[in-house]
Design a protein around this motif. Structure first.
Motif, mmCIF file in Angstrom:
data_model
loop_
_atom_site.group_PDB
_atom_site.id
_atom_site.type_symbol
_atom_site.label_atom_id
_atom_site.label_comp_id
_atom_site.label_asym_id
_atom_site.label_seq_id
_atom_site.Cartn_x
_atom_site.Cartn_y
_atom_site.Cartn_z
ATOM 1 N N VAL A 84 -17.437 -35.326 -13.419
ATOM 2 C CA VAL A 84 -18.492 -36.363 -12.551
ATOM 3 C C VAL A 84 -18.726 -35.085 -11.866
ATOM 4 C CG1 VAL A 84 -19.911 -38.019 -12.039
ATOM 5 C CG2 VAL A 84 -18.321 -37.528 -13.871
ATOM 6 N N VAL A 85 -20.006 -34.352 -11.561
ATOM 7 C CA VAL A 85 -19.980 -33.146 -10.458
ATOM 8 C C VAL A 85 -21.204 -33.750 -9.748
ATOM 9 C CG1 VAL A 85 -21.042 -31.585 -8.657
ATOM 10 C CG2 VAL A 85 -18.854 -31.679 -10.931
ATOM 11 N N LYS A 86 -21.602 -34.791 -8.578
ATOM 12 C CA LYS A 86 -22.565 -35.097 -7.810
ATOM 13 C C LYS A 86 -22.537 -34.309 -6.845
ATOM 14 C CE LYS A 86 -24.320 -39.426 -8.058
ATOM 15 N NZ LYS A 86 -24.302 -40.942 -8.412
ATOM 16 N N CYS A 87 -24.196 -34.009 -6.225
ATOM 17 C CA CYS A 87 -24.094 -33.799 -4.863
ATOM 18 C C CYS A 87 -25.999 -34.156 -3.965
ATOM 19 C CB CYS A 87 -24.841 -32.797 -4.692
ATOM 20 S SG CYS A 87 -24.013 -30.745 -5.167
ATOM 21 N N ASP A 88 -25.383 -34.167 -3.140
ATOM 22 C CA ASP A 88 -26.321 -34.857 -2.270
ATOM 23 C C ASP A 88 -27.620 -34.026 -2.374
ATOM 24 O OD1 ASP A 88 -26.150 -32.750 -0.451
ATOM 25 O OD2 ASP A 88 -25.683 -34.227 1.150
ATOM 26 N N ASN A 89 -28.931 -35.311 -1.963
ATOM 27 C CA ASN A 89 -30.507 -34.563 -1.762
ATOM 28 C C ASN A 89 -30.248 -33.859 -0.600
ATOM 29 O OD1 ASN A 89 -33.269 -34.763 -2.208
ATOM 30 N ND2 ASN A 89 -33.436 -35.916 -2.279
ATOM 31 N N PRO A 90 -30.437 -32.546 -0.827
ATOM 32 C CA PRO A 90 -30.605 -31.524 0.012
ATOM 33 C C PRO A 90 -31.572 -31.434 1.361
ATOM 34 C CG PRO A 90 -31.116 -30.932 -1.551
ATOM 35 C CD PRO A 90 -30.693 -31.790 -2.007
ATOM 36 N N LYS A 91 -32.051 -31.508 2.121
ATOM 37 C CA LYS A 91 -33.361 -30.790 3.027
ATOM 38 C C LYS A 91 -33.063 -30.387 4.236
ATOM 39 C CE LYS A 91 -34.928 -36.270 2.554
ATOM 40 N NZ LYS A 91 -35.190 -37.366 2.988
ATOM 41 N N VAL A 92 -34.034 -29.928 4.835
ATOM 42 C CA VAL A 92 -34.184 -28.631 5.356
ATOM 43 C C VAL A 92 -35.041 -29.270 6.293
ATOM 44 C CG1 VAL A 92 -34.049 -26.114 6.199
ATOM 45 C CG2 VAL A 92 -33.382 -27.046 3.679
ATOM 46 N N GLU A 93 -34.920 -29.176 7.650
ATOM 47 C CA GLU A 93 -36.063 -29.743 8.612
ATOM 48 C C GLU A 93 -36.745 -28.273 8.818
ATOM 49 O OE1 GLU A 93 -35.430 -31.214 13.447
ATOM 50 O OE2 GLU A 93 -34.293 -30.762 12.540
ATOM 51 N N ASN A 94 -37.811 -29.029 8.956
ATOM 52 C CA ASN A 94 -39.637 -27.158 9.062
ATOM 53 C C ASN A 94 -39.621 -26.754 7.468
ATOM 54 O OD1 ASN A 94 -39.745 -28.621 12.015
ATOM 55 N ND2 ASN A 94 -37.871 -26.887 12.477
ATOM 56 N N GLY A 95 -39.194 -27.110 6.810
ATOM 57 C CA GLY A 95 -39.033 -26.497 5.197
ATOM 58 C C GLY A 95 -39.077 -27.657 4.463
ATOM 59 N N ARG A 96 -39.035 -27.485 2.950
ATOM 60 C CA ARG A 96 -39.908 -27.488 2.328
ATOM 61 C C ARG A 96 -39.470 -27.803 0.880
ATOM 62 N NH1 ARG A 96 -44.083 -26.295 3.903
ATOM 63 N NH2 ARG A 96 -45.458 -24.649 3.109
ATOM 64 N N LYS A 97 -38.902 -28.092 0.096
ATOM 65 C CA LYS A 97 -38.498 -27.941 -1.544
ATOM 66 C C LYS A 97 -39.498 -27.029 -2.529
ATOM 67 C CE LYS A 97 -35.149 -31.157 -2.017
ATOM 68 N NZ LYS A 97 -34.993 -32.504 -2.809
ATOM 69 N N LYS A 98 -39.090 -25.752 -2.923
ATOM 70 C CA LYS A 98 -40.052 -25.525 -3.377
ATOM 71 C C LYS A 98 -39.953 -25.573 -5.330
ATOM 72 C CE LYS A 98 -42.778 -20.700 -4.233
ATOM 73 N NZ LYS A 98 -42.656 -19.524 -3.951
ATOM 74 N N THR A 99 -39.100 -25.490 -5.999
ATOM 75 C CA THR A 99 -38.154 -25.583 -6.632
ATOM 76 C C THR A 99 -37.422 -26.769 -6.383
ATOM 77 O OG1 THR A 99 -36.474 -23.732 -7.092
ATOM 78 C CG2 THR A 99 -39.655 -23.752 -7.663
ATOM 79 N N GLY A 100 -37.020 -27.204 -7.839
ATOM 80 C CA GLY A 100 -35.709 -28.261 -7.992
ATOM 81 C C GLY A 100 -36.029 -29.568 -7.620
ATOM 82 N N PHE A 101 -37.207 -30.172 -8.167
ATOM 83 C CA PHE A 101 -36.678 -31.719 -7.325
ATOM 84 C C PHE A 101 -36.257 -32.212 -8.675
ATOM 85 C CE2 PHE A 101 -40.995 -29.282 -5.916
ATOM 86 C CZ PHE A 101 -41.018 -29.805 -4.747
ATOM 87 N N GLY A 102 -36.117 -33.925 -8.260
ATOM 88 C CA GLY A 102 -35.505 -34.457 -8.792
ATOM 89 C C GLY A 102 -34.555 -35.784 -7.968
ATOM 90 N N PRO A 103 -34.172 -37.130 -9.487
ATOM 91 C CA PRO A 103 -33.793 -37.983 -8.087
ATOM 92 C C PRO A 103 -32.302 -37.670 -7.446
ATOM 93 C CG PRO A 103 -33.811 -38.383 -10.781
ATOM 94 C CD PRO A 103 -34.260 -37.432 -10.339
ATOM 95 N N SER A 104 -31.627 -36.895 -8.348
ATOM 96 C CA SER A 104 -30.040 -36.877 -8.102
ATOM 97 C C SER A 104 -29.940 -34.647 -8.577
ATOM 98 C CB SER A 104 -29.520 -37.775 -9.209
ATOM 99 O OG SER A 104 -29.636 -37.506 -10.295
ATOM 100 N N TYR A 105 -28.534 -34.782 -8.441
ATOM 101 C CA TYR A 105 -27.973 -33.642 -8.644
ATOM 102 C C TYR A 105 -26.501 -33.609 -9.062
ATOM 103 C CZ TYR A 105 -32.152 -32.636 -5.613
ATOM 104 O OH TYR A 105 -34.029 -32.352 -5.531
ATOM 105 N N SER A 106 -26.364 -32.822 -10.379
ATOM 106 C CA SER A 106 -25.390 -33.021 -10.506
ATOM 107 C C SER A 106 -25.555 -31.197 -10.839
ATOM 108 C CB SER A 106 -25.075 -32.635 -12.006
ATOM 109 O OG SER A 106 -25.748 -32.469 -13.106
ATOM 110 N N TYR A 107 -23.956 -31.102 -11.606
ATOM 111 C CA TYR A 107 -22.873 -29.443 -11.285
ATOM 112 C C TYR A 107 -24.038 -28.298 -11.708
ATOM 113 C CZ TYR A 107 -19.590 -25.846 -12.376
ATOM 114 O OH TYR A 107 -18.767 -24.131 -12.736
ATOM 115 N N GLU A 108 -23.695 -27.499 -11.223
ATOM 116 C CA GLU A 108 -25.268 -25.924 -11.525
ATOM 117 C C GLU A 108 -26.678 -26.858 -11.151
ATOM 118 O OE1 GLU A 108 -23.907 -24.185 -14.895
ATOM 119 O OE2 GLU A 108 -21.945 -23.590 -13.815
ATOM 120 N N ASP A 109 -27.209 -27.958 -10.585
ATOM 121 C CA ASP A 109 -28.496 -27.492 -10.819
ATOM 122 C C ASP A 109 -28.488 -26.945 -9.164
ATOM 123 O OD1 ASP A 109 -28.895 -29.770 -12.012
ATOM 124 O OD2 ASP A 109 -28.831 -31.182 -11.119
#
Length: 429
Positions: free
Chosen positions: A194-219
Motif C-alpha cells: 500500500v503506497v500513499k503520498c500526501d496532497n502536494p501544494k506549491v506556494e505561489n503555484g497551482r496544479k495543472k493536472t493530477g487533481f484527486g482526493p488521494s494519491y497512490s503509487y505512480e500517480d
C-alpha cells in the motif's frame, strides 16, 4: 648393408622384416598399412636398399580411413573440420539450450573399423524452477517454465474499505540463464504494498493536472506558477514507492524586474536551458526536425529584456504543408507510403512498369510546397524494348512498301492488256 628404414606414420614393415637390424644391398622390404589407414590402389608397397646404402624413395601408399559425419545436432552446432582417422568433432548449443553428454568425440578404431568413440550429445532447453510467490499477490501459473517463458504478477484485491495494493517493480519476469547455463529469473521479484503520498501544494503555484482526493503509487501531478513567478525544479512529480514525491516538489520564485523565466517554445528547444535568466542574457532557440520559424529558418537568438519578457520570441511550426495528391508517375506507380495527403518528412517508394527503367531515386521525401527530394523520378522505355519497337516498325514499313510496289505494277499490267484486247476484238470483227 642398409640400416632399418625410417618409421612411417601410416604403414609398418611386414612381420618378416620387423626384427631385422641390417639389410644387404638389393634387399626389398614390403609394408602393410597401419590400423586406421587403407591402401591407395596402384601405389607400390616396396622399398629397396640401393648400392648407395639408401632406401629407394616411396610415395605415400596408405591413406587415413574416414568416419561418417556425426549428423545434425538439433538446437546446436557441430564443429568438424575433418573426418579422417584421429580427427575430432566438438559440440555446442544455441542460446537458451545446454549440452547433455560429451562436448567432444574422436574418430578411432573400433572392432577393426573406424568410428566415433562416444555417442552424440543432445541440446536440452534450459529449465527454470517455478517462480517464487509474493505477499498479497499472485502470478500466472504454467505447466512448465523453460527459457524465454514469461510470468506476470498481479496484486490481490484489497478488502472492502481498505487501501488498494500497488505492484512495485516489474510486472513480468522471464526465464533466462546464468554463466553456468542454469535457469534463473530475469528480474527481482515485484512487491505488492500500500503506497500513499500526501496532497502536494506549491506556494505561489497551482496544479495543472493530477487533481484527486488521494494519491497512490505512480500517480503524477503537474504544477504551474502564478503570473509573475518562475518555476524552479521539475513541473511534474510522481508518487514513489516510499510514499514520497519524486523528484521533490518545485518552487515558484518571484521574477525580478531585471530577470526572465525560461522561454516556452512550441516544437523547439532552448540552449542553454535554465530556470531564471538575468537581464541582457541571450539564448539560442532551435526548431525540431522538419520544423521552422515563420521566415523559414530553424534557429534564432532571443534576449531577456527583464520583467519576464524576451525579444524576438517565436514558435516553430511543423509539417503544415500538405501536398494534397500523390505525384504523377508516368508508366510507374507508388508501391510504399502512398497516402491521400503528405506532411513534411513523409517518404514514398516508386517503381516502374515492366519494360521501363527508373531514372532517379526510388525513395523520395516530401519537404513541403509540393516538392520532393531528391525529385520525382521518371520511367523511360528500356533500350531493349526500344530496339524491338524499331525492328517492328522497320518490318511494317517494308511490308507496306512491298504491297504498294506490287499493287502499282499489277495495275499497270491491267492497263497494258486492255488496249490489246480491244484492238484484237476490233480486228477480229
Amino acid at each position: 648393408t642398409c640400416m632399418a628404414p625410417e618409421r612411417l606414420q601410416y604403414a609398418e614393415l611386414q612381420e618378416s622384416f620387423s626384427t631385422m637390424k641390417s639389410f644387404p644391398v638389393g634387399t626389398t622390404v614390403s609394408y602393410v598399412c597401419r590400423p586406421g589407414y587403407i591402401r591407395i590402389p596402384g601405389k607400390p608397397l616396396d622399398r629397396t636398399c640401393g648400392e648407395d646404402l639408401q632406401w629407394s624413395p616411396t610415395e605415400e601408399f596408405c591413406r587415413a580411413r574416414k568416419c561418417n559425419h556425426p549428423g545434425e545436432l538439433q538446437h546446436g552446432f557441430i564443429n568438424v573440420t575433418d573426418l579422417t582417422f584421429g580427427s575430432k568433432a566438438t559440440f555446442s548449443c544455441e542460446a537458451g539450450f545446454r549440452l547433455r553428454g560429451t562436448d567432444e568425440i574422436s574418430c578411432v578404431i573400433k572392432n577393426n573399423v573406424v568410428d566415433w568413440n562416444k555417442d552424440l550429445p543432445f541440446c536440452e532447453i534450459i529449465p527454470c524452477g517455478p517462480p517464487p510467490s509474493i505477499a498479497n499477490g499472485r502470478y500466472t501459473e504454467l505447466q512448465s517454465y523453460v527459457y524465454q517463458t514469461a510470468v506476470t504478477y498481479s496484486c490481490d484485491a484489497a478488502s472492502r474499505g481498505a487501501d488498494p495494493f500497488s505492484l512495485i517493480g516489474p510486472a513480468t519476469i522471464f526465464c533466462t540463464y546464468d554463466e553456468h547455463s542454469n535457469g534463473v529469473w530475469s528480474e527481482p521479484l515485484p512487491q505488492c504494498r500500500v503506497v500513499k503520498c500526501d496532497n502536494p501544494k506549491v506556494e505561489n503555484g497551482r496544479k495543472k493536472t493530477g487533481f484527486g482526493p488521494s494519491y497512490s503509487y505512480e500517480d503524477s501531478v503537474m504544477f504551474e506558477c502564478d503570473p509573475g513567478y518562475v518555476m524552479i525544479g521539475p513541473a511534474i512529480i510522481t508518487c514513489g514507492e516510499n510514499n514520497t514525491w519524486s523528484p521533490p516538489k518545485p518552487t515558484c520564485e518571484k521574477i525580478t524586474e531585471d530577470a526572465c523565466g525560461a522561454p516556452k517554445i512550441t516544437h523547439g528547444v532552448v540552449i542553454p536551458l535554465k530556470s531564471v535568466y538575468e537581464g541582457g542574457e541571450s539564448v539560442q532557440i532551435k526548431c525540431n526536425a522538419y520544423c521552422t520559424f515563420h521566415d523559414g529558418t530553424g534557429e534564432m537568438t532571443a534576449t531577456c529584456q527583464g520583467q519576464n519578457t524576451w525579444s524576438s520570441l517565436q514558435n516553430c511550426s511543423c509539417g503544415s504543408e500538405i501536398s494534397g495528391v500523390t505525384p504523377h508517375i508516368s508508366y510507374g506507380r507508388v508501391v510504399d507510403g502512398q497516402k491521400p495527403s503528405y506532411s513534411v518528412g513523409d517518404f514514398i517508394t516508386v517503381e516502374c512498369y515492366a519494360g521501363y527503367t527508373l531514372h532517379g531515386e526510388a525513395r523520395i521525401q516530401y519537404v513541403g510546397e509540393n516538392k520532393w527530394v531528391p525529385g520525382v523520378p521518371t520511367c523511360q522505355l528500356s533500350a531493349y524494348i526500344t530496339a524491338i519497337i524499331c525492328v517492328i516498325v522497320a518490318i511494317v514499313v517494308f511490308l507496306a512498301a512491298f504491297w504498294i510496289y506490287k499493287k502499282f505494277f499489277s495495275q499497270n499490267g491491267k492497263r497494258d492488256s486492255t488496249p490489246c484486247t480491244a484492238e484484237y476484238k476490233i480486228c477480229k470483227a
